[in-house]
Design an enzyme around this catalytic site. Structure first.
Site, PDB file in Angstrom:
ATOM      1  N   LYS A  33       0.758  -1.312   0.175  1.00 15.62           N
ATOM      2  CA  LYS A  33       0.079  -0.065  -0.022  1.00 15.62           C
ATOM      3  C   LYS A  33       0.920   1.137  -0.087  1.00 15.62           C
ATOM      4  O   LYS A  33       0.814   2.182  -0.902  1.00 15.62           O
ATOM      5  CB  LYS A  33      -0.836   0.020   1.307  1.00 15.62           C
ATOM      6  N   GLU A  46       1.947   5.003  11.323  1.00 14.71           N
ATOM      7  CA  GLU A  46       2.807   4.041  10.510  1.00 14.71           C
ATOM      8  C   GLU A  46       4.166   4.271  10.772  1.00 14.71           C
ATOM      9  O   GLU A  46       4.488   4.974  11.792  1.00 14.71           O
ATOM     10  CB  GLU A  46       2.445   4.331   8.937  1.00 14.71           C
ATOM     11  N   ARG A  47       4.983   3.548  10.112  1.00 11.86           N
ATOM     12  CA  ARG A  47       6.496   3.446  10.776  1.00 11.86           C
ATOM     13  C   ARG A  47       7.194   4.590  10.605  1.00 11.86           C
ATOM     14  O   ARG A  47       6.834   5.647   9.558  1.00 11.86           O
ATOM     15  CB  ARG A  47       7.349   2.641   9.752  1.00 11.86           C
TER      16      ARG A  47
END
Ligand code: ADP
Ligand code: MG
Length: 329
Positions: free
Chosen positions: A162, A188-189
């Site tokens: 994604k 997210e990261r």
């Protein structure tokens, strides 16, 4: 008791700290819901009021770590909600949920600060034109074309690509997209934020781009509000500068997840699959602000993590109902 002259600030006292949940007592004036409170030696602890418990007590969720916060410490009511900076000066910068630059650049100047809590545009202001929004990726433009001012979702499980596809779209589109692009990283990261910033800098597209991050290292309160901060900037470019905005969100599921954490921390009864009972309201409060008006369009592309690849998951189902286009990764 000796009456002092009216204090310039509304001061309270911390009465309980439970992880991110902070209770405070105010003698005279109870802070309104969504007010921002500040505590700590450098006022570095930021708390958003979410409930008024009784005449004197408010319960809020901290948007920063609460380390060092103790009962009896003073807490200051800033008298206003969380605000995001808007204006030309935010372009090419990278921010956190508080609107503080995190790109080690010069301090922000010449900006206006607006509340992140705003209502979606009314029905009469919305535009209903239908045009194709070219991404430059042929397979998408032919098979699953995006709509200008639409909301497209890239959904899939963990590690299926994604983020890579979203980044690819940015590379393809930003060069010929005349408007402003806003990237919002939610839960997210952390390294992905850094990588994207470097990549955009090298590609020379930063001057028309803003990045806002509340990644997975941030407390749930920050991840829950970072989307609102990014949208406030998007709305400024649409309404005040009448420009088209491309809003990229990675990952909208993390917004729902942060809301679930906040709801649990606030002691609300969980609903189906442990999700918050207010998920639909929270998600539409954010998604409905992504709209087209006669002044401009906000086209949005959102990555949607699908938990355990289960497409009937309530978070996924709720998200799909807001999207006008979908691509399964
Ligand atoms: N189109 C692709 N071709 C080759 N490798 C890919 C592709 N898309 C993703 N990957 C690999 O999969 C890994 C995870 O992708 P990522 O976009 O980070 O997943 P997600 O965001 O869905 O969790 C990437 O680091 C990359 O190595
Ligand atoms: Mg990803």
């Amino acid at each position: 008791m000796i009456r002092r002259s009216l204090p310039a600030v509304n001061l309270g006292v911390v009465t309980a700290v439970r992880g991110s949940v902070v209770d405070s007592r105010f003698e005279d004036h109870l802070p309104a819901i969504y007010s921002v409170l500040r505590a700590g030696a450098d006022r570095q602890i930021v708390i958003e009021v979410l409930a008024q418990q009784d005449e004197h007590h408010v319960r809020g969720i901290s948007l920063t770590p609460t380390q060092g916060l103790a009962r009896g410490m003073a807490v200051e009511d800033t008298g206003g909600p969380l605000k995001a900076p808007v204006g030309e000066a935010v372009l090419s910068r990278m921010f956190d949920v508080f609107g503080d630059p995190i790109d080690r650049g010069t301090p922000l100047s010449g900006v206006e600060w607006r509340s992140v809590h705003r209502a979606p545009p009314s029905l009469t202001r919305r535009s209903t034109k239908s045009e194709i929004f070219e991404t430059g990726i042929k397979v998408i433009d032919v098979l699953v074309p995006l709509e200008r001012g639409g909301k497209a979702g890239l959904f899939g499980g963990a590690g299926v690509g994604k983020t890579v596809l979203l980044t690819e779209m940015i590379h393809n589109m930003i060069g010929h997209h005349a408007g402003v692009s806003i990237f919002c990283g939610i839960g997210e990261r952390c390294r992905e934020g850094q990588e994207l910033y470097e990549a955009m800098k090298d590609a020379g597209v930063l001057p028309n781009m803003v990045m806002v991050f509340g990644q997975m290292n941030e407390p749930p309160g920050a991840r829950f509000r970072v989307g609102h901060a990014a949208l406030t900037m998007a709305e400024y470019f649409r309404d005040d500068e009448q420009r088209d905005v491309l809003l990229l969100v990675d990952n909208i599921f993390r917004f729902i997840q942060a809301g679930m954490e906040v709801s649990g921390l606030m002691g609300q009864m969980p609903s189906r699959l442990g999700y918050q009972p207010t998920m639909g309201t929270e998600l539409s409060g954010l998604e409905e602000r992504i709209a087209n008006t006669d002044s401009g369009a906000i086209t949005s592309i959102q990555a949607v993590y699908v938990p355990a690849d289960d497409f009937t998951d309530p978070a996924a189902v709720h998200t799909f109902s807001h999207l006008s286009g979908l691509a399964s990764v």
